[in-house]
Design a protein around this motif. Structure first.
Motif, PDB file in Angstrom:
ATOM      1  N   ALA A 149       0.296  -0.914 -12.218  1.00  0.00           N
ATOM      2  CA  ALA A 149       0.613  -1.118 -10.801  1.00  0.00           C
ATOM      3  C   ALA A 149      -0.607  -1.603 -10.029  1.00  0.00           C
ATOM      4  CB  ALA A 149       1.144   0.175 -10.189  1.00  0.00           C
ATOM      5  N   VAL A 150      -1.789  -1.101 -10.385  1.00  0.00           N
ATOM      6  CA  VAL A 150      -3.025  -1.550  -9.736  1.00  0.00           C
ATOM      7  C   VAL A 150      -3.254  -3.037  -9.995  1.00  0.00           C
ATOM      8  CG1 VAL A 150      -5.540  -1.339  -9.758  1.00  0.00           C
ATOM      9  CG2 VAL A 150      -4.124   0.720  -9.723  1.00  0.00           C
ATOM     10  N   ALA A 151      -3.031  -3.457 -11.251  1.00  0.00           N
ATOM     11  CA  ALA A 151      -3.201  -4.874 -11.594  1.00  0.00           C
ATOM     12  C   ALA A 151      -2.206  -5.743 -10.827  1.00  0.00           C
ATOM     13  CB  ALA A 151      -3.029  -5.069 -13.101  1.00  0.00           C
ATOM     14  N   ARG A 187       0.810  -1.221   0.000  1.00  0.00           N
ATOM     15  CA  ARG A 187       0.000   0.000   0.000  1.00  0.00           C
ATOM     16  C   ARG A 187       0.843   1.271   0.000  1.00  0.00           C
ATOM     17  NH1 ARG A 187      -5.071  -1.408   4.123  1.00  0.00           N
ATOM     18  NH2 ARG A 187      -6.156  -2.794   2.661  1.00  0.00           N
ATOM     19  N   VAL A 188       2.010   1.244   0.623  1.00  0.00           N
ATOM     20  CA  VAL A 188       2.817   2.467   0.694  1.00  0.00           C
ATOM     21  C   VAL A 188       3.896   2.529  -0.382  1.00  0.00           C
ATOM     22  CG1 VAL A 188       2.390   2.693   3.165  1.00  0.00           C
ATOM     23  CG2 VAL A 188       4.449   1.514   2.380  1.00  0.00           C
ATOM     24  N   GLU A 222      -0.869  -9.465  -6.102  1.00  0.00           N
ATOM     25  CA  GLU A 222       0.054  -9.739  -4.995  1.00  0.00           C
ATOM     26  C   GLU A 222      -0.591  -9.630  -3.615  1.00  0.00           C
ATOM     27  OE1 GLU A 222       3.037 -10.909  -5.408  1.00  0.00           O
ATOM     28  OE2 GLU A 222       2.840 -10.786  -7.582  1.00  0.00           O
ATOM     29  N   LEU A 223      -1.695  -8.889  -3.500  1.00  0.00           N
ATOM     30  CA  LEU A 223      -2.323  -8.711  -2.194  1.00  0.00           C
ATOM     31  C   LEU A 223      -3.014  -9.993  -1.741  1.00  0.00           C
ATOM     32  CD1 LEU A 223      -3.890  -5.166  -2.625  1.00  0.00           C
ATOM     33  CD2 LEU A 223      -2.263  -5.806  -0.832  1.00  0.00           C
ATOM     34  N   PRO A 224      -3.020 -10.245  -0.433  1.00  0.00           N
ATOM     35  CA  PRO A 224      -3.790 -11.381   0.086  1.00  0.00           C
ATOM     36  C   PRO A 224      -5.270 -11.217  -0.253  1.00  0.00           C
ATOM     37  CG  PRO A 224      -2.270 -10.559   1.743  1.00  0.00           C
ATOM     38  CD  PRO A 224      -2.251  -9.567   0.614  1.00  0.00           C
ATOM     39  N   ALA A 225      -5.992 -12.313  -0.258  1.00  0.00           N
ATOM     40  CA  ALA A 225      -7.404 -12.304  -0.652  1.00  0.00           C
ATOM     41  C   ALA A 225      -8.214 -11.340   0.209  1.00  0.00           C
ATOM     42  CB  ALA A 225      -7.980 -13.713  -0.542  1.00  0.00           C
ATOM     43  N   GLY A 226      -9.088 -10.579  -0.451  1.00  0.00           N
ATOM     44  CA  GLY A 226     -10.008  -9.699   0.248  1.00  0.00           C
ATOM     45  C   GLY A 226      -9.482  -8.331   0.596  1.00  0.00           C
ATOM     46  N   ARG A 227      -8.267  -7.986   0.127  1.00  0.00           N
ATOM     47  CA  ARG A 227      -7.679  -6.718   0.546  1.00  0.00           C
ATOM     48  C   ARG A 227      -7.484  -5.725  -0.601  1.00  0.00           C
ATOM     49  NH1 ARG A 227      -3.263  -8.501   5.232  1.00  0.00           N
ATOM     50  NH2 ARG A 227      -4.848  -9.235   6.698  1.00  0.00           N
ATOM     51  N   PHE A 228      -7.933  -6.070  -1.793  1.00  0.00           N
ATOM     52  CA  PHE A 228      -7.684  -5.189  -2.937  1.00  0.00           C
ATOM     53  C   PHE A 228      -8.569  -3.948  -2.906  1.00  0.00           C
ATOM     54  CE2 PHE A 228      -8.795  -4.060  -7.389  1.00  0.00           C
ATOM     55  CZ  PHE A 228      -7.590  -3.478  -7.726  1.00  0.00           C
ATOM     56  N   ARG A 229      -9.874  -4.136  -2.710  1.00  0.00           N
ATOM     57  CA  ARG A 229     -10.772  -2.978  -2.723  1.00  0.00           C
ATOM     58  C   ARG A 229     -10.450  -2.012  -1.578  1.00  0.00           C
ATOM     59  NH1 ARG A 229     -16.627  -5.730  -3.340  1.00  0.00           N
ATOM     60  NH2 ARG A 229     -15.573  -7.280  -2.027  1.00  0.00           N
ATOM     61  N   GLY A 230     -10.104  -2.564  -0.433  1.00  0.00           N
ATOM     62  CA  GLY A 230      -9.702  -1.705   0.674  1.00  0.00           C
ATOM     63  C   GLY A 230      -8.456  -0.904   0.361  1.00  0.00           C
ATOM     64  N   THR A 231      -7.564  -1.493  -0.442  1.00  0.00           N
ATOM     65  CA  THR A 231      -6.340  -0.792  -0.836  1.00  0.00           C
ATOM     66  C   THR A 231      -6.651   0.379  -1.756  1.00  0.00           C
ATOM     67  OG1 THR A 231      -5.042  -2.816  -0.608  1.00  0.00           O
ATOM     68  CG2 THR A 231      -4.115  -1.075  -1.991  1.00  0.00           C
ATOM     69  N   LEU A 232      -7.589   0.209  -2.696  1.00  0.00           N
ATOM     70  CA  LEU A 232      -7.993   1.316  -3.568  1.00  0.00           C
ATOM     71  C   LEU A 232      -8.562   2.474  -2.745  1.00  0.00           C
ATOM     72  CD1 LEU A 232      -9.721  -0.550  -6.553  1.00  0.00           C
ATOM     73  CD2 LEU A 232      -7.436   0.452  -6.499  1.00  0.00           C
ATOM     74  N   VAL A 233      -9.413   2.132  -1.783  1.00  0.00           N
ATOM     75  CA  VAL A 233      -9.987   3.161  -0.907  1.00  0.00           C
ATOM     76  C   VAL A 233      -8.881   3.843  -0.108  1.00  0.00           C
ATOM     77  CG1 VAL A 233     -11.529   3.575   1.047  1.00  0.00           C
ATOM     78  CG2 VAL A 233     -12.210   1.984  -0.773  1.00  0.00           C
ATOM     79  N   PHE A 234      -7.922   3.045   0.378  1.00  0.00           N
ATOM     80  CA  PHE A 234      -6.802   3.582   1.154  1.00  0.00           C
ATOM     81  C   PHE A 234      -6.027   4.612   0.339  1.00  0.00           C
ATOM     82  CE2 PHE A 234      -2.198   3.277   1.802  1.00  0.00           C
ATOM     83  CZ  PHE A 234      -2.090   3.711   3.118  1.00  0.00           C
ATOM     84  N   TRP A 235      -5.712   4.292  -0.927  1.00  0.00           N
ATOM     85  CA  TRP A 235      -4.958   5.224  -1.768  1.00  0.00           C
ATOM     86  C   TRP A 235      -5.722   6.529  -1.989  1.00  0.00           C
ATOM     87  CZ3 TRP A 235      -3.582   0.660  -5.425  1.00  0.00           C
ATOM     88  CH2 TRP A 235      -2.382   0.071  -5.008  1.00  0.00           C
ATOM     89  N   LEU A 236      -7.038   6.428  -2.274  1.00  0.00           N
ATOM     90  CA  LEU A 236      -7.839   7.634  -2.518  1.00  0.00           C
ATOM     91  C   LEU A 236      -7.937   8.496  -1.264  1.00  0.00           C
ATOM     92  CD1 LEU A 236     -10.780   6.348  -4.763  1.00  0.00           C
ATOM     93  CD2 LEU A 236      -9.083   8.083  -5.356  1.00  0.00           C
ATOM     94  N   LEU A 251     -12.666   0.087  15.035  1.00  0.00           N
ATOM     95  CA  LEU A 251     -12.393   0.856  13.821  1.00  0.00           C
ATOM     96  C   LEU A 251     -12.727   0.021  12.595  1.00  0.00           C
ATOM     97  CD1 LEU A 251      -8.957   2.459  14.738  1.00  0.00           C
ATOM     98  CD2 LEU A 251     -11.207   3.534  14.785  1.00  0.00           C
ATOM     99  N   PRO A 252     -13.205   0.669  11.496  1.00  0.00           N
ATOM    100  CA  PRO A 252     -13.500  -0.088  10.273  1.00  0.00           C
ATOM    101  C   PRO A 252     -12.232  -0.658   9.669  1.00  0.00           C
ATOM    102  CG  PRO A 252     -13.613   2.276   9.845  1.00  0.00           C
ATOM    103  CD  PRO A 252     -13.471   2.119  11.331  1.00  0.00           C
ATOM    104  N   ALA A 253     -12.323  -1.884   9.173  1.00  0.00           N
ATOM    105  CA  ALA A 253     -11.158  -2.556   8.567  1.00  0.00           C
ATOM    106  C   ALA A 253     -11.177  -2.355   7.072  1.00  0.00           C
ATOM    107  CB  ALA A 253     -11.178  -4.044   8.887  1.00  0.00           C
ATOM    108  N   LEU A 254     -10.179  -1.605   6.552  1.00  0.00           N
ATOM    109  CA  LEU A 254     -10.071  -1.388   5.111  1.00  0.00           C
ATOM    110  C   LEU A 254      -9.270  -2.487   4.433  1.00  0.00           C
ATOM    111  CD1 LEU A 254      -9.388   2.444   4.954  1.00  0.00           C
ATOM    112  CD2 LEU A 254     -11.547   1.254   4.549  1.00  0.00           C
ATOM    113  N   CYS A 255      -8.793  -3.430   5.187  1.00  0.00           N
ATOM    114  CA  CYS A 255      -7.906  -4.441   4.619  1.00  0.00           C
ATOM    115  C   CYS A 255      -8.594  -5.763   4.397  1.00  0.00           C
ATOM    116  CB  CYS A 255      -6.690  -4.651   5.524  1.00  0.00           C
ATOM    117  SG  CYS A 255      -7.139  -5.196   7.181  1.00  0.00           S
ATOM    118  N   GLY A 256      -9.908  -5.819   4.599  1.00  0.00           N
ATOM    119  CA  GLY A 256     -10.581  -7.089   4.409  1.00  0.00           C
ATOM    120  C   GLY A 256     -10.516  -7.899   5.693  1.00  0.00           C
TER     121      GLY A 256
END
Length: 760
Positions: A687-689, A463-464, A694-708, A752-757
Motif C-alpha cells: 500500500a505504501v508503494a 491519506r485516510v 499515486e500521490l502528487p509530486a512532493g507529497r509522499f514523505r509528508g504522508t508517511l509522517v502523517f500516518w505515524l 502552519l507547517p505543510a506536511l503535504c509538500g
C-alpha cells in the motif's frame, strides 16, 4: 489476433460483459469509476479468439477526467479492430450520447444493447432493427448478466470491416466549420480527422494545443458557444431517432427503485439506515450470539441457553478435541448461543486446520526431529500460517456482504447520502467510493482516487484510505476483540469490531477536516452521479470476487507471512550467541532484546514500559505489521507457544491474543489503543508503494509522517481517555487550541507547517 475495445458509460454493465466474454476476475462494481485502467483478456466465445480490452467507464470522449483520456487515447492511438459500445437499454437517451462520439472515429463500431431483459420487465420495447438503421452500425440485444446474445454479438463483431466515420452534428450552421476543421486535420495526417474536427469546435483543450488550432477555432467559432451547439445537436439527433425505435408505458408511476430510494436516500433517515446496514454486516460476520437470541432468552427466563458442557458433552482442549469430533463439529454452529455465518465458517476452518496442525506435529515428532526442528515446524511455520488462515472465512464473509451491497446498487446510494456530509468537510461524495473500497484492500482504493480531479482532494483521500480497515487488519481486530471479551467479560465481538471501524471512519473525517482547512484548501468539485436501478447481484460475479480475494490472501500467507513467521521464530528462539533456547527463557532471545529497546516508544499508547518486561511483544508485533498487517497475528502465534509454556495458569492451545494480553497484564484501554494504532499507522509495504505512485509530486514523505503522527495521537488519546476519563477535558482543550490555530492560519496570522509538500 483482433482486438476489440469495450466502451460505455459507468453502470452500463461493461465490466460484467468483459467477465462474461473472457472469464476474467476483473472487479465488477455498481457505481461509477470502479474501472480506472483498461483490462485485457481473451474472448473464449466463438471459433476465433479475439483480445478484449475493458476501458474505463466514461460519459464522453472529452478530456474532463483521467478515465476519458485513457479511453480516448486507446481508441485513437492503439487503433483497435473494433469498438463494442455497450449501451444500457434502460437509459438509452443518456448512453447514446457517447455512441454519437464513437461514430465519429474511423473505427468499426458495434452497439451491444445491454439489459434488454430489464427493458421487457419495465413494459418498454426497443426496435433493435430500427435503431441499427438509424445509427448505421450493427446493434445486438444482449444481457451481460444472464449471458444472452453474446455469441451473436461476437460473431457480428468479428465480421465487421473497415468503415468511414460519420457525424450526427453535420448540419445547419455547424456543417461548414466542421468540414473546414476536418480538412485541417486531414492535411496534418491525423487518423479520424472528423472526430478531431468536432472536438475542435467544442473547444477541446487537447485539440487546441496543436499548432494553428487556436487560430482556426477562433475563425470558425467567432465567439459563439459552439460546444453547447454541438451538444444540443447530439441530443436533438438522439431524441428524433428514438421516437421511432422506443415505445413504453407511461412514466407517471414510480418504479420499485424510486420507491426504495424514497426511504434509503431520505434526507433524515438515509444516514441512520446506512449505519444500521453496516452493523448488520458486522453482526453477520462476527456475532457469537446471532440476533442476540441467547441474550433475549436470558433476559426473559433469567438463565442462559445451555452449552454442550451443561448438557454433559465436555470438549477438552488439546488431543481431547479430536476424540470428540462430533461435539467439536456441533460446537462450530452452537455452544450456548447460535453463531453468525462468519463465526461458523471460521470455526469449521479452524477445526480442519487443527487436525492438520495436530497431524503435522505428530509426524515431526515421530520422525525423531530435534527439538529446534519440532519448534520450527509447529510454532514457526504451521502455527503462524494457520493462525492467519483461520481468519480467512470472516474476511471473505465481510467482503462478500460488501460486494452484495455494491452489486445491488446500494453503495452508489451511500455515496449520494454521504456527499451532503462530505461536502461540508471539503470532499465530494466521489471520494467516498475509494474510501469504502479500502474496506477490501487499500491498493485498488488508492488507484481509484484517479477519478478525483483535484490534487488536494486526491492527497487527502489517499491519506485516510488506510483508516478504513482492509481485510488484512481484520485478524488484528477480531483477535484482540475476542481476547477482550474472554478476559474482561465484554458483551460481544461485533460491537467492539463495529466501534473500531466507526472510530476509524471518525478519525478519517477529522483528518480530512484538518487537511482541507489548512494546507489542502480548495473548492469542492461538483458531484454528479447516476443512481443505477437496484439489481440482484450475480452469483458468479460474487464467487469470482471471493476467489480472487482468497487467492491473494493465501498467496500472501505462503510467501510474505511464511518468511516473516520463520524469521520471528528464529529471533525469539536463539540468543545473541546463537544458542537455541529450549527452556522457555524467551527474555534471553534476540527478539526480546530488540523489542525491549523499542518498547518505551509505545508507553503513551498503553503497551510500552507499563507492561513490564514482557510488554515488548506488542511493540514487536506492531513493527512486523508494517510489512504485512497479517504479521501481527502471525507474531502472536509464534510467541504464544513459548509464553503459554512459560506462564502458570495458561494451557497449551489457548487463544494467542488471550495469552499475550493475560501474560502482559494489558489493560482494556491499551488493547483498544493497540487496535487503533495498527488501523491508522503506516499500511503494508504494498500500500505504501501504491501511495507513492499515486500521490502528487512532493507529497509522499509528508504522508508517511502523517500516518505515524496520526496513529500515535489516536492511540494515545484512546488509552488516556480509556484509563483516566477526566483526560477527555485535556484533549478537548488540545482540540480547541488546534481549531484556533487553524482559524489563525486561514486568516494569515499563523503559518502552519505543510506536511503535504509544495502547494500546486
Amino acid at each position: 489476433m483482433k482486438t476489440f475495445a469495450l466502451a460505455g458509460n459507468p453502470n452500463s454493465g461493461k465490466t460484467t460483459l468483459f467477465n462474461a466474454l473472457t472469464g476474467a476476475t476483473a472487479h465488477v462494481g455498481n457505481w461509477p469509476g470502479v474501472t480506472v485502467d483498461k483490462r485485457e483478456g481473451v474472448c473464449k466465445t466463438g471459433a476465433e479468439k479475439v483480445a478484449i480490452v475493458d476501458l474505463p467507464g466514461i460519459y464522453s470522449l472529452s478530456p474532463y477526467t483521467p478515465e476519458e483520456v485513457i479511453s480516448r487515447n486507446f481508441i485513437l492511438r492503439e487503433k483497435p479492430s473494433g469498438i463494442i459500445n455497450i449501451v444500457d437499454a434502460t437509459n438509452l437517451e443518456r448512453n447514446l450520447y457517447l455512441t454519437t462520439q464513437l461514430l465519429e472515429c474511423d473505427v468499426p463500431v458495434i452497439v451491444a444493447l445491454n439489459m434488454m431483459d430489464e427493458v421487457g420487465k419495465s413494459g418498454d420495447e426497443i426496435d433493435v432493427n430500427a435503431l441499427e438503421r438509424a445509427l448505421g452500425v450493427p446493434v445486438v440485444a444482449i444481457s451481460a448478466l444472464r449471458k444472452t446474445g453474446l455469441k451473436e454479438l461476437m460473431s457480428r463483431a468479428a465480421a465487421m470491416g473497415a468503415r468511414r466515420s460519420g457525424t450526427t452534428v453535420l448540419g445547419g450552421e455547424l456543417a461548414g466549420g466542421i468540414e473546414r476543421a476536418r480538412k485541417f486535420f486531414e492535411d496534418a495526417g491525423e487518423t479520424s480527422p472528423l472526430f478531431h474536427a468536432v472536438k475542435l469546435l467544442e473547444g477541446d483543450e487537447i485539440e487546441l494545443a496543436r499548432e494553428g488550432a487556436p487560430e482556426l477555432h477562433a475563425q470558425i467559432c467567432g465567439g459563439r458557444d459552439t460546444e453547447a451547439a454541438v451538444a444540443d445537436a447530439r441530443y436533438r439527433y438522439i431524441s428524433e431517432r428514438l421516437s421511432a425505435v422506443k415505445r413504453g408505458r407511461s412514466r407517471a408511476a414510480l418504479t420499485k427503485s424510486d420507491r426504495a430510494d424514497r426511504v434509503l436516500t431520505h434526507r433524515i433517515w438515509g444516514l441512520p439506515i446506512f449505519a444500521v446496514i453496516l452493523f448488520v454486516v458486522f453482526h453477520l460476520t462476527f456475532a457469537e450470539d446471532l440476533f442476540y437470541i441467547n441474550a433475549i432468552h436470558s433476559a426473559a427466563t433469567g438463565s442462559p441457553l445451555p452449552t454442550f458442557e451443561d448438557m454433559g458433552y465436555a470438549v477438552s482442549e488439546g488431543s481431547g478435541l479430536y476424540e470428540n469430533f462430533g461435539i467439536a463439529l456441533a460446537a462450530c454452529f452452537y455452544d450456548g448461543a447460535a453463531f453468525s455465518p462468519g463465526v461458523i465458517l471460521t470455526n469449521l476452518l479452524n477445526l480442519v486446520l487443527g487436525y492438520i496442525s495436530y497431524g503435522i506435529g505428530l509426524g515431526v515428532e515421530a520422525a525423531g526431529a530435534a527439538d529446534w526442528a519440532v519448534s520450527l515446524v509447529n510454532d514457526g511455520i504451521v502455527g503462524g500460517i494457520t493462525a492467519v488462515l483461520g481468519f480467512l472465512p470472516q474476511i471473505l464473509t465481510l467482503f462478500l456482504l460488501f460486494s452484495v451491497l455494491e452489486d445491488t446498487g446500494y453503495m452508489a446510494r451511500a455515496a449520494f447520502i454521504l456527499d451532503r456530509i462530505f461536502r461540508r468537510f471539503g470532499l465530494s461524495g466521489r471520494a467516498f467510493m475509494p474510501m469504502i473500497m479500502g474496506f477490501g484492500c487499500s491498493l485498488p482504493a488508492m488507484i481509484n482516487t484517479r477519478t478525483l480531479a483535484d490534487d488536494n482532494e486526491r492527497t487527502a483521500t489517499i491519506r485516510v484510505i488506510p483508516f478504513f480497515s482492509c481485510g488484512a487488519k481484520l485478524p488484528i481486530l477480531t483477535a484482540i476483540a475476542g481476547g477482550m471479551c474472554r478476559l474482561f467479560g465484554l458483551p460481544s465481538v461485533e460491537l467492539i469490531t463495529y466501534s473500531m471501524y466507526a472510530l476509524g471512519i471518525v478519525t478519517a473525517v477529522v483528518c480530512v477536516i484538518v487537511m482541507r482547512a489548512t494546507t489542502m484548501r480548495g473548492q469542492v468539485p461538483p458531484f454528479i452521479m447516476e443512481l443505477p436501478a437496484y439489481r440482484m447481484p450475480g452469483f458468479k460475479n460474487l464467487m469470482l470476487h471471493l476467489w480472487d480475494k482468497t487467492k491473494h490472501f493465501v498467496k500472501k500467507a505462503f510467501t510474505i507471512i511464511f518468511v516473516s513467521t520463520v524469521l520471528i521464530w528464529f529471533l525469539q528462539s536463539f540468543r545473541w550467541n546463537w544458542t537455541y533456547i529450549s527452556d522457555g527463557s524467551v527474555q534471553d532471545s534476540v527478539l526480546a532484546s530488540v523489542g525491549q529497546l523499542i518498547q518505551p516508544l509505545f508507553t503513551p499508547l498503553g503497551f510500552g514500559s507499563q507492561l513490564g518486561s514482557y510488554g515488548w511483544v506488542f511493540a514487536v508485533a506492531a513493527i512486523t505489521g508494517l510489512i504485512a498487517k497479517e504479521n501481527v497475528i502471525a507474531t502472536f502465534s509464534v510467541l504464544a507457544a513459548m509464553f503459554a509454556a512459560g506462564f502458570e495458569g495458561t494451557e497449551e492451545g489457548i487463544d494467542e491474543a488471550v495469552v499475550m494480553i493475560s501474560s502482559t497484564g494489558m489493560a482494556p484501554a491499551a488493547c483498544i489503543a493497540f487496535i487503533m494504532f495498527n488501523m491508522t499507522t503506516i499500511p503494508c509495504f504494498a500500500a505504501v508503494a501504491t501511495a507513492r505512485a499515486e500521490l502528487p509530486a512532493g507529497r509522499f514523505r509528508g504522508t508517511l509522517v502523517f500516518w505515524l503522527v496520526t496513529s500515535y495521537i489516536v492511540g494515545t488519546a484512546v488509552y488516556t481517555v480509556g484509563n483516566w476519563w477526566w483526560t477527555v477535558f485535556v484533549w478537548l482543550v488540545v482540540a480547541a487550541a488546534a481549531a484556533a490555530a487553524i482559524v489563525l492560519h486561514n486568516r494569515g496570522r499563523l503559518k502552519l507547517p505543510a506536511l503535504c509538500g509544495k502547494k500546486r
